[in-house]
Scaffold this active site. Structure first.
Site, PDB file in Angstrom:
ATOM      1  N   SER A  26      -3.176  26.651 -17.826  1.00 19.11           N
ATOM      2  CA  SER A  26      -3.625  25.262 -18.012  1.00 19.11           C
ATOM      3  C   SER A  26      -3.069  24.768 -19.347  1.00 19.11           C
ATOM      4  CB  SER A  26      -5.156  25.249 -18.069  1.00 19.11           C
ATOM      5  OG  SER A  26      -5.641  24.027 -18.564  1.00 19.11           O
ATOM      6  N   GLY A  29      -7.337  32.765  -4.516  1.00 16.53           N
ATOM      7  CA  GLY A  29      -8.075  31.491  -4.555  1.00 16.53           C
ATOM      8  C   GLY A  29      -7.479  30.420  -3.649  1.00 16.53           C
ATOM      9  N   CYS A  30      -7.228  30.779  -2.369  1.00 13.79           N
ATOM     10  CA  CYS A  30      -6.540  29.834  -1.462  1.00 13.79           C
ATOM     11  C   CYS A  30      -7.487  29.040  -0.565  1.00 13.79           C
ATOM     12  CB  CYS A  30      -5.534  30.588  -0.598  1.00 13.79           C
ATOM     13  SG  CYS A  30      -4.241  31.381  -1.567  1.00 13.79           S
ATOM     14  N   SER A  31      -8.798  29.053  -0.845  1.00 11.55           N
ATOM     15  CA  SER A  31      -9.703  28.298   0.030  1.00 11.55           C
ATOM     16  C   SER A  31      -9.629  26.799  -0.238  1.00 11.55           C
ATOM     17  CB  SER A  31     -11.145  28.785  -0.144  1.00 11.55           C
ATOM     18  OG  SER A  31     -11.603  28.473  -1.445  1.00 11.55           O
ATOM     19  N   SER A  32      -9.130  26.412  -1.414  1.00 10.45           N
ATOM     20  CA  SER A  32      -9.036  24.973  -1.720  1.00 10.45           C
ATOM     21  C   SER A  32      -8.017  24.719  -2.823  1.00 10.45           C
ATOM     22  CB  SER A  32     -10.410  24.429  -2.160  1.00 10.45           C
ATOM     23  OG  SER A  32     -10.794  25.031  -3.381  1.00 10.45           O
ATOM     24  N   ASP A  86     -11.576  39.161  -3.702  1.00 15.29           N
ATOM     25  CA  ASP A  86     -12.434  38.586  -4.747  1.00 15.29           C
ATOM     26  C   ASP A  86     -11.922  39.121  -6.079  1.00 15.29           C
ATOM     27  OD1 ASP A  86     -14.434  38.056  -6.606  1.00 15.29           O
ATOM     28  OD2 ASP A  86     -16.079  38.448  -5.209  1.00 15.29           O
ATOM     29  N   TYR A 110     -14.098  27.486 -21.263  1.00  7.69           N
ATOM     30  CA  TYR A 110     -12.970  27.437 -20.324  1.00  7.69           C
ATOM     31  C   TYR A 110     -11.654  27.593 -21.089  1.00  7.69           C
ATOM     32  CZ  TYR A 110      -9.634  25.662 -16.889  1.00  7.69           C
ATOM     33  OH  TYR A 110      -8.547  25.525 -16.040  1.00  7.69           O
ATOM     34  N   LEU A 127       1.700  37.213  -3.019  1.00  2.82           N
ATOM     35  CA  LEU A 127       0.239  37.312  -2.905  1.00  2.82           C
ATOM     36  C   LEU A 127      -0.384  36.235  -3.790  1.00  2.82           C
ATOM     37  CD1 LEU A 127      -2.162  39.378  -1.894  1.00  2.82           C
ATOM     38  CD2 LEU A 127      -2.255  39.854  -4.308  1.00  2.82           C
ATOM     39  N   LYS A 162      -8.667  30.582 -20.907  1.00  5.77           N
ATOM     40  CA  LYS A 162      -7.229  30.353 -20.656  1.00  5.77           C
ATOM     41  C   LYS A 162      -6.396  30.813 -21.857  1.00  5.77           C
ATOM     42  CE  LYS A 162      -7.398  28.580 -16.437  1.00  5.77           C
ATOM     43  NZ  LYS A 162      -6.802  29.239 -15.273  1.00  5.77           N
TER      44      LYS A 162
HETATM   45  N1  LIG Z   1      -7.976  21.189 -11.357  1.00  8.03           N
HETATM   46  C1  LIG Z   1      -7.527  21.153 -12.604  1.00  8.03           C
HETATM   47  O1  LIG Z   1      -7.649  20.134 -13.310  1.00  8.03           O
HETATM   48  C2  LIG Z   1      -6.807  22.317 -13.165  1.00  8.03           C
HETATM   49  C3  LIG Z   1      -6.945  23.600 -12.648  1.00  8.03           C
HETATM   50  N2  LIG Z   1      -6.271  24.638 -13.242  1.00  8.03           N
HETATM   51  C4  LIG Z   1      -6.416  26.005 -12.739  1.00  8.03           C
HETATM   52  O2  LIG Z   1      -5.958  26.038 -11.400  1.00  8.03           O
HETATM   53  C5  LIG Z   1      -6.571  27.115 -10.706  1.00  8.03           C
HETATM   54  C6  LIG Z   1      -7.064  26.628  -9.356  1.00  8.03           C
HETATM   55  O3  LIG Z   1      -8.034  25.623  -9.532  1.00  8.03           O
HETATM   56  P1  LIG Z   1      -8.172  24.358  -8.568  1.00  8.03           P
HETATM   57  O4  LIG Z   1      -7.350  24.525  -7.383  1.00  8.03           O
HETATM   58  O5  LIG Z   1      -8.023  23.148  -9.384  1.00  8.03           O
HETATM   59  O6  LIG Z   1      -9.742  24.451  -8.221  1.00  8.03           O
HETATM   60  P2  LIG Z   1     -10.539  24.754  -6.861  1.00  8.03           P
HETATM   61  O7  LIG Z   1     -11.955  24.796  -7.273  1.00  8.03           O
HETATM   62  O8  LIG Z   1     -10.122  23.807  -5.801  1.00  8.03           O
HETATM   63  O9  LIG Z   1     -10.043  26.210  -6.441  1.00  8.03           O
HETATM   64  C7  LIG Z   1     -10.434  27.361  -7.109  1.00  8.03           C
HETATM   65  C8  LIG Z   1     -10.224  28.521  -6.181  1.00  8.03           C
HETATM   66  O10 LIG Z   1     -10.553  29.732  -6.882  1.00  8.03           O
HETATM   67  C9  LIG Z   1     -11.405  30.468  -6.035  1.00  8.03           C
HETATM   68  N3  LIG Z   1     -12.218  31.448  -6.724  1.00  8.03           N
HETATM   69  C10 LIG Z   1     -13.186  31.273  -7.642  1.00  8.03           C
HETATM   70  N4  LIG Z   1     -13.716  32.445  -8.002  1.00  8.03           N
HETATM   71  C11 LIG Z   1     -13.068  33.407  -7.280  1.00  8.03           C
HETATM   72  C12 LIG Z   1     -13.150  34.805  -7.188  1.00  8.03           C
HETATM   73  N5  LIG Z   1     -14.054  35.498  -7.889  1.00  8.03           N
HETATM   74  N6  LIG Z   1     -12.295  35.469  -6.369  1.00  8.03           N
HETATM   75  C13 LIG Z   1     -11.398  34.785  -5.633  1.00  8.03           C
HETATM   76  N7  LIG Z   1     -11.297  33.469  -5.642  1.00  8.03           N
HETATM   77  C14 LIG Z   1     -12.116  32.777  -6.466  1.00  8.03           C
HETATM   78  C15 LIG Z   1     -12.229  29.435  -5.310  1.00  8.03           C
HETATM   79  O11 LIG Z   1     -12.881  30.030  -4.188  1.00  8.03           O
HETATM   80  P3  LIG Z   1     -14.289  29.495  -3.604  1.00  8.03           P
HETATM   81  O12 LIG Z   1     -13.944  28.350  -2.690  1.00  8.03           O
HETATM   82  O13 LIG Z   1     -14.832  30.682  -2.870  1.00  8.03           O
HETATM   83  O14 LIG Z   1     -15.123  29.093  -4.761  1.00  8.03           O
HETATM   84  C16 LIG Z   1     -11.106  28.471  -4.946  1.00  8.03           C
HETATM   85  O15 LIG Z   1     -10.394  28.947  -3.843  1.00  8.03           O
HETATM   86  C17 LIG Z   1      -7.671  27.631 -11.645  1.00  8.03           C
HETATM   87  O16 LIG Z   1      -7.230  28.812 -12.282  1.00  8.03           O
HETATM   88  C18 LIG Z   1      -7.838  26.506 -12.663  1.00  8.03           C
HETATM   89  O17 LIG Z   1      -8.303  26.987 -13.892  1.00  8.03           O
HETATM   90  C19 LIG Z   1      -5.433  24.452 -14.296  1.00  8.03           C
HETATM   91  C20 LIG Z   1      -5.246  23.213 -14.829  1.00  8.03           C
HETATM   92  C21 LIG Z   1      -5.950  22.063 -14.325  1.00  8.03           C
HETATM   93  C1  LIG Z   2      -6.678  13.671 -22.850  1.00 11.70           C
HETATM   94  C2  LIG Z   2      -7.817  13.586 -23.784  1.00 11.70           C
HETATM   95  C3  LIG Z   2      -9.074  14.004 -23.461  1.00 11.70           C
HETATM   96  C4  LIG Z   2      -9.419  14.741 -22.212  1.00 11.70           C
HETATM   97  C5  LIG Z   2      -8.677  15.569 -21.560  1.00 11.70           C
HETATM   98  C6  LIG Z   2      -9.066  16.279 -20.370  1.00 11.70           C
HETATM   99  C7  LIG Z   2     -10.365  15.982 -19.741  1.00 11.70           C
HETATM  100  C8  LIG Z   2      -8.229  17.193 -19.876  1.00 11.70           C
HETATM  101  C9  LIG Z   2      -8.527  18.044 -18.768  1.00 11.70           C
HETATM  102  C10 LIG Z   2      -7.719  19.062 -18.457  1.00 11.70           C
HETATM  103  C11 LIG Z   2      -8.051  20.011 -17.437  1.00 11.70           C
HETATM  104  C12 LIG Z   2      -9.166  19.774 -16.503  1.00 11.70           C
HETATM  105  C13 LIG Z   2      -7.383  21.168 -17.381  1.00 11.70           C
HETATM  106  C14 LIG Z   2      -7.725  22.241 -16.526  1.00 11.70           C
HETATM  107  O1  LIG Z   2      -7.311  23.347 -16.722  1.00 11.70           O
HETATM  108  C15 LIG Z   2     -10.238  13.737 -24.376  1.00 11.70           C
HETATM  109  C16 LIG Z   2     -10.713  15.022 -24.993  1.00 11.70           C
HETATM  110  C17 LIG Z   2     -11.375  13.091 -23.640  1.00 11.70           C
HETATM  111  C18 LIG Z   2      -9.855  12.776 -25.482  1.00 11.70           C
HETATM  112  C19 LIG Z   2      -8.570  13.030 -26.086  1.00 11.70           C
HETATM  113  C20 LIG Z   2      -7.493  12.955 -25.086  1.00 11.70           C
END
Ligand SMILES: NC(=O)C1=CN([C@@H]2O[C@H](COP(=O)(O)OP(=O)(O)OC[C@H]3O[C@@H](n4cnc5c(N)ncnc54)[C@H](OP(=O)(O)O)[C@@H]3O)[C@@H](O)[C@H]2O)C=CC1
Ligand SMILES: CC1=C(/C=C/C(C)=C/C=C/C(C)=C/C=O)C(C)(C)CCC1
Length: 317
Positions: free
Chosen positions: A141, A10-13, A64, A154, A7, A158
């Protein structure tokens, strides 16, 4: 061989979509995937990515994570309510100075990223314990282990996820259950676009000049560049996760981005906790030219390796 029921939320994107399609396309058909999303009208991209697996090894359902009733209805609709592998992926980001964010906005992030996981686990864990079988996989993350400038809320959400899972993991072991945290660095998905666009719209009038300048001219200015140089694709994260769910003894933590690990390693190198904070400070404020040059160098390396990959592919065809 009985198929394992997976299961995913969050699979819409993004990562959830890639995960659902990749796991459903498993060559050995080891999995039956229930790909869920809160809004079924957003299902088109998943239907396309699922292709022939739709109705075979993949089904789409509504869920949701902020609504207990919708979680229960979804789990109740599964044969015997069985979930062998729960992948908690749904989540959202939030960037900016906290003085410009409302408590309401912050609560929505906690409610989705942290309580969303708690609600799922509350519904599914008791059945897993009874069956003495199950794997809870959480898309956490690198910010689950290390805070980053202007990601205060955020990162807190996490960290909460990681504390919750670390506490639960010992109890889970007593029932032969596994918990794994997947810890990606930046991933190029809708998340990046939404967070950046919202960031640009931030009303900075409540922040002092220094903070507003730091957010606009340091954080937002470097944001795209960081995703371009260090960013992985959602498909990369799906491959990593597939490997983790295929293991007999999956690890508790798994970082997906080797380019990012030098940063997270700083956390473990200094028990006082000053090293990552001082290093990030210096990277941003004192050695910004070297930091930018390193990012440009990484970008060049990536561009060259992509180019040689394309040439190789062309030569092979
Ligand atoms: N992208 C990144 O840099 C990183 C992302 N992550 C984590 O990865 C996971 C997925 O993110 P990512 O694919 O990047 O982002 P997206 O925005 O592409 O996907 C997020 C998904 O979560 C869904 N969602 C949000 N709120 C709810 C809810 N209440 N119930 C069910 N679904 C929900 C969204 O649905 P809807 O389309 O309806 O909004 C969407 O399907 C997250 O937990 C994020 O924190 C971790 C590290 C880095
Ligand atoms: C590497 C790095 C930076 C930014 C990191 C970022 C932006 C990371 C994003 C991570 C994400 C989006 C995780 C999602 O869960 C700074 C602070 C600019 C400066 C120091 C080095």
């Amino acid at each position: 061989m009985t198929q394992k029921v997976v299961l995913i939320t969050g699979c819409s994107s993004g990562i959830g979509l890639s995960l659902a399609a990749r796991i459903a396309k498993d060559e050995k058909k080891r999995f039956m995937v229930y790909a869920t999303m809160r809004n079924l009208s957003k299902g088109e991209a998943l239907v396309k990515a699922a292709g022939r697996t739709l109705g075979r090894t993949l089904e789409i359902k509504q869920l949701d994570v902020c609504d207990e009733d919708s979680i229960r209805a979804c789990v109740d609709s599964l044969p015997d309510r069985r979930v062998d592998i729960l992948i908690s992926n749904a989540g959202m980001g939030l960037i900016g100075p906290i003085e410009c964010q409302s408590i309401g906005e912050m609560k929505t992030v906690m409610d989705t990223n942290f309580f969303g996981l708690v609600r799922l686990v509350k519904e599914i864990l008791p059945d897993m314990k009874r069956r003495k079988r199950g794997h809870i996989v959480v898309i956490s993350s690198v910010m689950g282990i290390q805070g980053i400038l202007f990601n205060d809320i955020y990162a807190a959400s996490k960290f909460a996820v990681e504390g919750f899972c670390e506490s639960l993991a010992v109890q889970a072991l007593r029932f032969q259950l596994n918990i794994s945290l997947i810890e990606p660095g930046p991933v190029i998905t809708e998340f990046e676009r939404k967070v950046y666009e919202e960031g640009l719209k931030t009303d900075l009038s409540k922040a002092d000049e220094v903070t507003a300048d730091m957010f606009t001219n340091i954080y937002l200015k470097n944001y795209k560049q960081i995703f371009e140089t260090l960013g992985q694709t959602a498909d990369d994260i799906a491959e990593h996760t597939l490997k983790i769910i295929s293991m007999d003894n999956p690890p508790f933590r798994h970082q997906t981005n080797t380019l990012y690990t030098p940063m997270t390693t700083l956390k473990y190198a200094d028990p006082n906790g000053d090293l990552p904070i001082d290093t990030f400070y210096k990277m941003v404020f004192e050695h910004d030219k070297i930091f930018n040059a390193s990012l440009n160098f990484l970008k060049l390396l990536r561009w060259r390796s992509r180019k040689s990959f394309t040439l190789e592919k062309d030569n092979n065809n």
